[in-house]
Design a protein around this motif. Sequence first.
Motif, PDB file in Angstrom:
ATOM      1  N   SER A  22       0.868  -1.160   0.000  1.00 43.47           N
ATOM      2  CA  SER A  22       0.000   0.000   0.000  1.00 43.47           C
ATOM      3  C   SER A  22       0.917   1.226   0.000  1.00 43.47           C
ATOM      4  N   SER A  23       0.410   2.393   0.367  1.00 39.82           N
ATOM      5  CA  SER A  23       1.202   3.614   0.186  1.00 39.82           C
ATOM      6  C   SER A  23       0.744   4.706   1.140  1.00 39.82           C
ATOM      7  N   ILE A  24       1.641   5.674   1.350  1.00 38.87           N
ATOM      8  CA  ILE A  24       1.267   6.889   2.093  1.00 38.87           C
ATOM      9  C   ILE A  24       0.121   7.611   1.388  1.00 38.87           C
ATOM     10  N   VAL A  57      -6.299   8.835  -7.830  1.00 42.42           N
ATOM     11  CA  VAL A  57      -6.865   7.510  -8.151  1.00 42.42           C
ATOM     12  C   VAL A  57      -5.996   6.428  -7.516  1.00 42.42           C
ATOM     13  N   TYR A  58      -4.704   6.632  -7.608  1.00 46.32           N
ATOM     14  CA  TYR A  58      -3.747   5.697  -7.008  1.00 46.32           C
ATOM     15  C   TYR A  58      -4.058   5.512  -5.512  1.00 46.32           C
ATOM     16  N   GLY A  59      -4.255   6.634  -4.807  1.00 45.05           N
ATOM     17  CA  GLY A  59      -4.534   6.581  -3.371  1.00 45.05           C
ATOM     18  C   GLY A  59      -5.882   5.952  -3.068  1.00 45.05           C
ATOM     19  N   THR A  97       5.222  10.320  -7.536  1.00 45.60           N
ATOM     20  CA  THR A  97       5.382  11.711  -7.088  1.00 45.60           C
ATOM     21  C   THR A  97       6.699  11.881  -6.342  1.00 45.60           C
ATOM     22  N   THR A  98       7.235  10.785  -5.840  1.00 46.17           N
ATOM     23  CA  THR A  98       8.471  10.860  -5.055  1.00 46.17           C
ATOM     24  C   THR A  98       9.719  10.534  -5.887  1.00 46.17           C
ATOM     25  N   ASP A  99       9.566  10.373  -7.204  1.00 46.24           N
ATOM     26  CA  ASP A  99      10.683   9.946  -8.064  1.00 46.24           C
ATOM     27  C   ASP A  99      11.889  10.891  -8.019  1.00 46.24           C
ATOM     28  N   GLY A 122      -0.594  17.078  -0.380  1.00 43.83           N
ATOM     29  CA  GLY A 122      -1.667  16.383   0.326  1.00 43.83           C
ATOM     30  C   GLY A 122      -1.193  15.110   1.015  1.00 43.83           C
ATOM     31  N   TRP A 123       0.082  14.801   0.930  1.00 46.45           N
ATOM     32  CA  TRP A 123       0.600  13.557   1.530  1.00 46.45           C
ATOM     33  C   TRP A 123       1.256  13.833   2.879  1.00 46.45           C
ATOM     34  N   PRO A 124       1.359  12.811   3.722  1.00 47.24           N
ATOM     35  CA  PRO A 124       2.015  12.986   5.022  1.00 47.24           C
ATOM     36  C   PRO A 124       3.434  13.540   4.867  1.00 47.24           C
TER      37      PRO A 124
HETATM   38  C1  AKB Z   1       4.466   7.415  -5.684  1.00 46.56           C
HETATM   39  O1  AKB Z   1       5.124   8.481  -5.613  1.00 46.56           O
HETATM   40  O2  AKB Z   1       3.457   7.281  -6.385  1.00 46.56           O
HETATM   41  C2  AKB Z   1       4.908   6.251  -4.829  1.00 46.56           C
HETATM   42  C3  AKB Z   1       4.231   6.204  -3.502  1.00 46.56           C
HETATM   43  C4  AKB Z   1       4.622   7.119  -2.429  1.00 46.56           C
HETATM   44  O3  AKB Z   1       3.363   5.400  -3.311  1.00 46.56           O
HETATM   45  N1  AKB Z   1       6.331   6.311  -4.646  1.00 46.56           N
END
Ligand code: AKB
Length: 321
Positions: A120-122, A145-147, A187-189, A281-283
């Motif tokens: 899963s993911s943040i 959508v991913y979240g 998004t964290t690439d 919007g992420w932690p």
């Molecule tokens: C992304 O950036 O989409 C992923 C993630 C934090 O789930 N690395």
Amino acid sequence: MLKDKQRILVTGAGGQLGQELVRTLTAVFGEDRVVASDIDGTKARYFKQCPFEPLNVFATEHMETIVQHYNIKQLYHLAAILSAHGEKHPMATWQVNLDGLLQVLEMSKKMRIDRVFWPSSIAVFGKDSSLENTPQNGMRDARTVYGIAKVAGELWCQYYWERYGLDVRCLRYPGLIGHRSLPRGGTTDYAVDIYHHAVRGEPFTCYLAPDTRLPMLYMPDAIKAALQLMKAPAERIQVRTGYNIQGMSFSPAEALRSIQRFYPEFRVVYEPDQRQKIADGWPKAMDDVMAFNDWGWEPKYDLDFMTEDILTHLMGKGVRS
Ligand code: AKB
């Protein structure tokens, strides 16, 4: 645990996490005990050390044949589309990430797979969640959508455990940083790319603002967490949605300072794009105390230690895409 002649299947093995996970799984369990698979058959080139099968998880009969043929008892289901790419293709992302997970859960129940791992993911958290030190059970407020697929996927995993006893285990991964493989569409690439630019002596254009703090995890710790979670006795796993974990939390400006200890001339230009809104919007950091309490999670790498390790590995080396 894995008995003689039982094997592990990894889906989406050609991705950033999969390549590294297969490396470690083969080292730990043996080269003939792991089967790598990916929808893209050309990814076979990464897996000289173990069997590789081209696999689309929607081809249910083919997936069942592979599971039977190799006597698969553990499954790491990694096939997914990442957050930023997902915003460009919402319907395809929902299909691959959520419907794909359901295919795997249903097949695992039918074929009596012992344990399933799903990342899963943040991204299950969002704008109205508590973002400073996001608690394990903080409000899920996914806005991508991913979240949204991760929130729904976590609940499906919990459902399969409670309803059918399928032993599914999940981690809420933050940004993953490795020097051997590149992420695509997240998004964290930036936190991977920045190191490659530094080593090549090129300035880096960062698509996030300098003070955008996000939780991150160095790849060796990410792999260690997955294996530790999969090894833990079932009675220790209290969380059947997804465990919060992180290794560190930093911003692009802090990553730059860490890199400048080795490359003082390295420069970053900031040009925030649509990914800024997702990151905002992420932690900023994750409270991972439940992972520590339940199965002993403890990361080894902080930002400076990771920087040193990545730069040491990257100097004089290429990277696989
Ligand atoms: C992304 O950036 O989409 C992923 C993630 C934090 O789930 N690395």
